[in-house]
Scaffold this active site. Structure first.
Site, mmCIF file in Angstrom:
data_model
loop_
_atom_site.group_PDB
_atom_site.id
_atom_site.type_symbol
_atom_site.label_atom_id
_atom_site.label_comp_id
_atom_site.label_asym_id
_atom_site.label_seq_id
_atom_site.Cartn_x
_atom_site.Cartn_y
_atom_site.Cartn_z
ATOM 1 N N ALA A 164 1.106 -1.641 -0.127
ATOM 2 C CA ALA A 164 0.081 0.366 0.123
ATOM 3 C C ALA A 164 1.080 0.810 0.323
ATOM 4 C CB ALA A 164 -1.080 -0.691 0.715
ATOM 5 N N GLU A 165 2.032 1.421 0.706
ATOM 6 C CA GLU A 165 2.582 2.274 0.778
ATOM 7 C C GLU A 165 3.462 2.727 -0.212
ATOM 8 O OE1 GLU A 165 5.429 5.873 3.601
ATOM 9 O OE2 GLU A 165 3.950 3.892 4.290
ATOM 10 N N ALA A 166 3.859 1.557 -0.698
ATOM 11 C CA ALA A 166 4.706 1.760 -2.173
ATOM 12 C C ALA A 166 3.776 2.183 -3.818
ATOM 13 C CB ALA A 166 4.871 -0.104 -2.831
#
Length: 146
Positions: free
Chosen positions: A66-68
């Protein structure tokens, strides 16, 4: 969804420091980037190799994906000479995954001068939502020479 024939040059698109390019956590979890535009970033991770002790996909692996993806959509929207850095990540894990691949789709919810917020929806091989995440990135001018 199929993988693109040529790898996407995220370093060029989002301004990743070439010195850090070969030290990405994304590589360690087996992430593959399938699509990257300012409107939509899509990627996958395998469940195998990213398990927690009960044989389920680790929630942290969801967070990494998700963060990537959210950071990439933010970087692509930040504009020239600007950098987007994660400020807050929230993940709601809806369904356990034991095998296969998880696909994430990040789309911008808010693109402002100072912050960019993305929604990231993760699904399993059957298209069932497994996690919903929201990432807010702060946007700053890049330092000279960076």
């Amino acid at each position: 969804m199929t993988e693109s024939a040529a790898p996407i040059d995220v370093e060029r698109l989002s301004g990743i420091d070439p010195a850090a390019a070969d030290q990405q956590l994304n590589d360690k979890v087996g992430m593959k980037l399938l699509e990257a535009t300012a409107e939509r970033v899509v990627g996958t991770i395998p469940v195998e190799g990213n398990l927690q002790p009960y044989g389920l996909l680790h929630g942290g692996a969801n967070a990494v994906l998700a963060e990537a993806l959210g950071s990439t959509v933010a970087a692509l929207n930040a504009g020239p000479g600007r950098a987007a850095m994660g400020l807050e990540l929230s993940c709601t894990h809806h369904r356990a995954v034991r095998s296969g691949t998880v696909t994430g789709v990040a789309t911008p919810l808010h693109v402002g001068r100072g912050t960019i917020t993305a929604e990231i929806v993760l699904t399993d091989d059957e298209g069932r939502r497994t996690c919903t995440a929201r990432l807010t990135c702060v946007v700053r001018d890049r330092p000279p020479g960076a």
